[in-house]
Design a protein around this motif. Sequence first.
Motif, PDB file in Angstrom:
ATOM      1  N   GLU A  11       0.773  -1.233   0.000  1.00 38.05           N
ATOM      2  CA  GLU A  11       0.000   0.000   0.000  1.00 38.05           C
ATOM      3  C   GLU A  11       0.810   1.291   0.000  1.00 38.05           C
ATOM      4  N   ASN A  12       2.105   1.232   0.190  1.00 37.22           N
ATOM      5  CA  ASN A  12       2.888   2.470   0.253  1.00 37.22           C
ATOM      6  C   ASN A  12       3.424   2.829  -1.132  1.00 37.22           C
ATOM      7  N   TRP A  13       2.566   3.443  -1.939  1.00 38.20           N
ATOM      8  CA  TRP A  13       2.922   3.810  -3.304  1.00 38.20           C
ATOM      9  C   TRP A  13       2.328   5.172  -3.628  1.00 38.20           C
ATOM     10  N   GLU A  14       2.873   5.760  -4.681  1.00 37.89           N
ATOM     11  CA  GLU A  14       2.274   6.943  -5.284  1.00 37.89           C
ATOM     12  C   GLU A  14       2.168   6.655  -6.776  1.00 37.89           C
ATOM     13  N   LEU A  15       1.123   7.172  -7.387  1.00 34.51           N
ATOM     14  CA  LEU A  15       0.892   6.946  -8.807  1.00 34.51           C
ATOM     15  C   LEU A  15       0.989   8.291  -9.521  1.00 34.51           C
ATOM     16  N   LEU A  16       1.943   8.382 -10.440  1.00 33.98           N
ATOM     17  CA  LEU A  16       2.152   9.606 -11.209  1.00 33.98           C
ATOM     18  C   LEU A  16       1.651   9.378 -12.629  1.00 33.98           C
TER      19      LEU A  16
ATOM     20  N   LEU B 298       9.839  13.809 -10.863  1.00 34.95           N
ATOM     21  CA  LEU B 298       8.878  14.229  -9.838  1.00 34.95           C
ATOM     22  C   LEU B 298       8.573  13.141  -8.812  1.00 34.95           C
ATOM     23  N   ALA B 299       9.133  11.959  -8.987  1.00 41.05           N
ATOM     24  CA  ALA B 299       8.865  10.837  -8.087  1.00 41.05           C
ATOM     25  C   ALA B 299       9.487  11.075  -6.716  1.00 41.05           C
ATOM     26  N   ASN B 300       8.797  10.626  -5.691  1.00 42.57           N
ATOM     27  CA  ASN B 300       9.267  10.727  -4.314  1.00 42.57           C
ATOM     28  C   ASN B 300       9.712   9.392  -3.735  1.00 42.57           C
ATOM     29  N   GLY B 301       9.450   8.321  -4.442  1.00 44.04           N
ATOM     30  CA  GLY B 301       9.706   6.990  -3.910  1.00 44.04           C
ATOM     31  C   GLY B 301      11.161   6.588  -3.931  1.00 44.04           C
ATOM     32  N   GLU B 302      11.470   5.625  -3.086  1.00 40.52           N
ATOM     33  CA  GLU B 302      12.798   5.025  -3.091  1.00 40.52           C
ATOM     34  C   GLU B 302      12.940   4.076  -4.281  1.00 40.52           C
ATOM     35  N   PHE B 303      11.800   3.540  -4.711  1.00 38.93           N
ATOM     36  CA  PHE B 303      11.753   2.671  -5.875  1.00 38.93           C
ATOM     37  C   PHE B 303      10.858   3.309  -6.922  1.00 38.93           C
ATOM     38  N   ILE B 304      11.166   3.059  -8.193  1.00 38.36           N
ATOM     39  CA  ILE B 304      10.353   3.572  -9.294  1.00 38.36           C
ATOM     40  C   ILE B 304       9.965   2.395 -10.183  1.00 38.36           C
ATOM     41  N   CYS B 305       8.689   2.322 -10.512  1.00 33.63           N
ATOM     42  CA  CYS B 305       8.165   1.313 -11.430  1.00 33.63           C
ATOM     43  C   CYS B 305       7.510   2.026 -12.597  1.00 33.63           C
ATOM     44  N   PHE B 306       7.531   1.393 -13.741  1.00 33.95           N
ATOM     45  CA  PHE B 306       6.829   1.908 -14.913  1.00 33.95           C
ATOM     46  C   PHE B 306       5.642   1.011 -15.207  1.00 33.95           C
ATOM     47  N   LEU B 307       4.534   1.641 -15.540  1.00 32.47           N
ATOM     48  CA  LEU B 307       3.325   0.931 -15.927  1.00 32.47           C
ATOM     49  C   LEU B 307       2.729   1.693 -17.102  1.00 32.47           C
ATOM     50  N   ASP B 308       2.503   1.006 -18.203  1.00 27.15           N
ATOM     51  CA  ASP B 308       1.883   1.677 -19.347  1.00 27.15           C
ATOM     52  C   ASP B 308       0.393   1.840 -19.094  1.00 27.15           C
ATOM     53  N   ALA B 309      -0.176   2.862 -19.703  1.00 24.83           N
ATOM     54  CA  ALA B 309      -1.579   3.217 -19.454  1.00 24.83           C
ATOM     55  C   ALA B 309      -2.560   2.171 -19.968  1.00 24.83           C
ATOM     56  N   ASP B 310      -2.101   1.233 -20.760  1.00 28.53           N
ATOM     57  CA  ASP B 310      -2.986   0.174 -21.248  1.00 28.53           C
ATOM     58  C   ASP B 310      -2.631  -1.190 -20.657  1.00 28.53           C
ATOM     59  N   ASP B 311      -1.895  -1.186 -19.549  1.00 34.54           N
ATOM     60  CA  ASP B 311      -1.508  -2.436 -18.893  1.00 34.54           C
ATOM     61  C   ASP B 311      -2.172  -2.562 -17.530  1.00 34.54           C
ATOM     62  N   LEU B 312      -2.237  -3.786 -17.045  1.00 38.69           N
ATOM     63  CA  LEU B 312      -2.807  -4.086 -15.734  1.00 38.69           C
ATOM     64  C   LEU B 312      -1.792  -4.845 -14.906  1.00 38.69           C
ATOM     65  N   TRP B 313      -1.857  -4.643 -13.603  1.00 35.61           N
ATOM     66  CA  TRP B 313      -1.002  -5.378 -12.679  1.00 35.61           C
ATOM     67  C   TRP B 313      -1.827  -6.352 -11.857  1.00 35.61           C
ATOM     68  N   ASP B 314      -1.236  -7.495 -11.556  1.00 37.65           N
ATOM     69  CA  ASP B 314      -1.779  -8.401 -10.563  1.00 37.65           C
ATOM     70  C   ASP B 314      -1.730  -7.698  -9.210  1.00 37.65           C
ATOM     71  N   LYS B 315      -2.605  -8.059  -8.301  1.00 41.42           N
ATOM     72  CA  LYS B 315      -2.693  -7.364  -7.004  1.00 41.42           C
ATOM     73  C   LYS B 315      -1.407  -7.438  -6.180  1.00 41.42           C
ATOM     74  N   ASP B 316      -0.534  -8.392  -6.458  1.00 43.85           N
ATOM     75  CA  ASP B 316       0.702  -8.551  -5.693  1.00 43.85           C
ATOM     76  C   ASP B 316       1.947  -8.117  -6.468  1.00 43.85           C
ATOM     77  N   THR B 317       1.782  -7.392  -7.542  1.00 48.36           N
ATOM     78  CA  THR B 317       2.924  -7.031  -8.380  1.00 48.36           C
ATOM     79  C   THR B 317       3.979  -6.239  -7.612  1.00 48.36           C
ATOM     80  N   ILE B 318       3.583  -5.192  -6.918  1.00 45.29           N
ATOM     81  CA  ILE B 318       4.568  -4.378  -6.192  1.00 45.29           C
ATOM     82  C   ILE B 318       5.208  -5.199  -5.083  1.00 45.29           C
ATOM     83  N   LEU B 319       4.419  -5.921  -4.318  1.00 49.59           N
ATOM     84  CA  LEU B 319       4.955  -6.742  -3.235  1.00 49.59           C
ATOM     85  C   LEU B 319       5.972  -7.745  -3.765  1.00 49.59           C
ATOM     86  N   TYR B 320       5.665  -8.396  -4.862  1.00 55.04           N
ATOM     87  CA  TYR B 320       6.587  -9.353  -5.459  1.00 55.04           C
ATOM     88  C   TYR B 320       7.900  -8.670  -5.852  1.00 55.04           C
TER      89      TYR B 320
END
Length: 146
Positions: A32-37, A80-102
Amino acid sequence: MSKKLVSIVVPVYNAERFLKDTIESVLAQTYENWELLLVNDCSSDKSKEIADEYLSEKIKWIDMESNSGAALTRNKGIELANGEFICFLDADDLWDKDTILYCIKKNINFGFPEENEDDDDDDSDDENDNDEGNNDINANIDEMDY
């Protein structure tokens, strides 16, 4: 250990058909500790209206000054990201509910080692150095606060 902030950068360009589902897949994350840009590359469709329904402290809309393409749009998100980690997600993609945790479990000690307070910045081999890789990567996973 506190949960590390993950910044998720989504370049948006005329993504009205997919954006709602993409945002919902981030909202469903078990970590749950994420930000979405959401970085808008001058969309001319209803992407902004869709995003407006979700904007909050965790979900931000950023406008590019001119249409710049996905690479520069991602770079703006990184800037502009504030996170210690950065992930990329395309606007037409979906993540499994555990993607970040994994990803956190698999990469936290590998790609981003903890600070070493007694690091003397020399290249000498320490007793714990191991050319075969870090055997302790998985040792700390169960001890982490997710």
